[in-house]
Design a protein around this motif. Sequence first.
Motif, short mmCIF file in Angstrom:
data_model
loop_
_atom_site.label_atom_id
_atom_site.label_comp_id
_atom_site.label_asym_id
_atom_site.label_seq_id
_atom_site.Cartn_x
_atom_site.Cartn_y
_atom_site.Cartn_z
N ASP A 115 -14.95 -8.26 4.22
CA ASP A 115 -14.87 -6.80 4.05
C ASP A 115 -14.16 -6.41 2.76
N GLU A 167 -16.01 5.34 13.78
CA GLU A 167 -14.95 4.70 13.00
C GLU A 167 -15.32 4.77 11.51
N GLY A 223 -16.41 3.78 7.93
CA GLY A 223 -17.17 2.65 7.38
C GLY A 223 -16.48 2.10 6.14
N GLN A 224 -15.58 2.90 5.60
CA GLN A 224 -14.89 2.46 4.39
C GLN A 224 -13.50 3.09 4.38
N SER A 266 -11.19 -1.60 1.96
CA SER A 266 -12.00 -2.47 2.83
C SER A 266 -13.18 -1.67 3.35
N GLU A 267 -14.23 -2.40 3.73
CA GLU A 267 -15.36 -1.68 4.28
C GLU A 267 -16.04 -2.42 5.42
N ASP A 268 -16.57 -1.62 6.33
CA ASP A 268 -17.32 -2.15 7.47
C ASP A 268 -18.80 -2.13 7.05
N TYR A 269 -19.16 -3.17 6.28
CA TYR A 269 -20.50 -3.14 5.69
C TYR A 269 -21.61 -3.20 6.73
N LYS A 270 -21.29 -3.76 7.90
CA LYS A 270 -22.30 -3.81 8.97
C LYS A 270 -22.62 -2.40 9.45
N ALA A 271 -21.58 -1.60 9.66
CA ALA A 271 -21.79 -0.23 10.13
C ALA A 271 -22.56 0.56 9.07
#
Lengths: 348, 76
Positions: free
Chosen positions: A172, A213, A215-216, A234-239
């Motif tokens: 992430d 939530e 995503g970044q 940080s990032e939730d690249y899946k979301a």
Amino acid sequence: MPPVGRTIRVVGAGTALPGPPLDTAALAGRFGMDGLWRQWVDTFIGTRTRHLALDLETGEQRQTLADLATAAARAALDRAGLSAEDVDVLVLGTATPDTLMPTAVNVVADRLRIDGVPSFQLQSGCSGAVQAIDVAAALLGSGRYRTALVLGGDVIAKHYDVTADLGALPPDELVNYVLFGDGAGAAVLTTDDVPGAPVLRAVRTRLSGLDREPGQTLRWYGLADRHKAEPPASEDYKAIEELVPALAEEVAEELLDDLGWDRDDISYLLPPQLSPVMTDKITSRLAFPLAKEVSCVADTGNTGNALLFFQLEALLADMAAPARALAVAIESSKWIQSGLALERSADG
Amino acid sequence: MAETPPDWFVEILRDELDIDVTADDLTRSLDELPGWDSVKLLTLLVALERHTGATLSLPDLLEARTLAAVHETATR
């Protein structure tokens, strides 16, 4: 909603990028990554080059957001055939201001010798350009102002640690090193009747973050909490991968519905610019068969708040008459759907 | 059918990718593996390069459809 009351035109756009284009091989060399890593970036991200406001060897910051935004503003005003004196309101969007105070918009105004007019800065992400245009359009539509300078940009220098061990970074955080680039852009909007300049037919931004939530996440630290363990970026690249295409499709459909336009009416599509691979997927899903895609991310990297300005600059240079253009941008920190529509009619 | 990967491979998955795999997971299609994505693939391949000392080529490894096949291709 379409900006009502007054016709608003986009009369000029300009952009600025720092330093030379850096290809993935240059990043790989700096970070000691090998051919496998380069192949992975090419396959799953697709960015060919990006520009960074820092020296890749030393990490020293060479340009600020204000430097880039000022250069972009000058280019946009030049193309509009206007000068700083004509600007009677400014709006700037960024996720990465040089300083929290003073705001970048006021530093830029100062450098352009603009004073005595209102200025606004939005804390914004990949929808920032549309949000800034939305605010500017509302202000122009109110009749209180005639010409707005709209700006957007990001500089990730403080998050770009050239000594990082990319092989050891969690995923992430790793993606941030290859996805993003630095840059700024500007556009001039006016209620003046300027034949040939595209008319802003619609602009919409909408928070879609309820129960979602982020995503970044971008954090900032001060004296008391500077040793916090949480990563600054940080990032939730899946979301992001899952949600952005669906959110983009909704925006495009709603804009068409608002305007009563058909898919086949669209000559230019300015899709979200997450990464070339994601942009290709979204463009296919949006399915505008006759539209010419106007994208920049393969060459600039994801420049956040600047992206749409690069697309607008390319669009204005190419847009024939009559023609209709649709732009979509999605912000994935707390999820904002945004888009706008431009039109050049047959008589100008 | 790829051979069953050794324990060190399963340890890399657990320790570096935070994926606890069962024996079935090793032969399950990557598309069906919970939490699997391209970034996990990169993390795994970088760890495999470090572990084996070999230089890997992504196009070959993209053909692998299971973790067991990734191991076999990477250590071939």
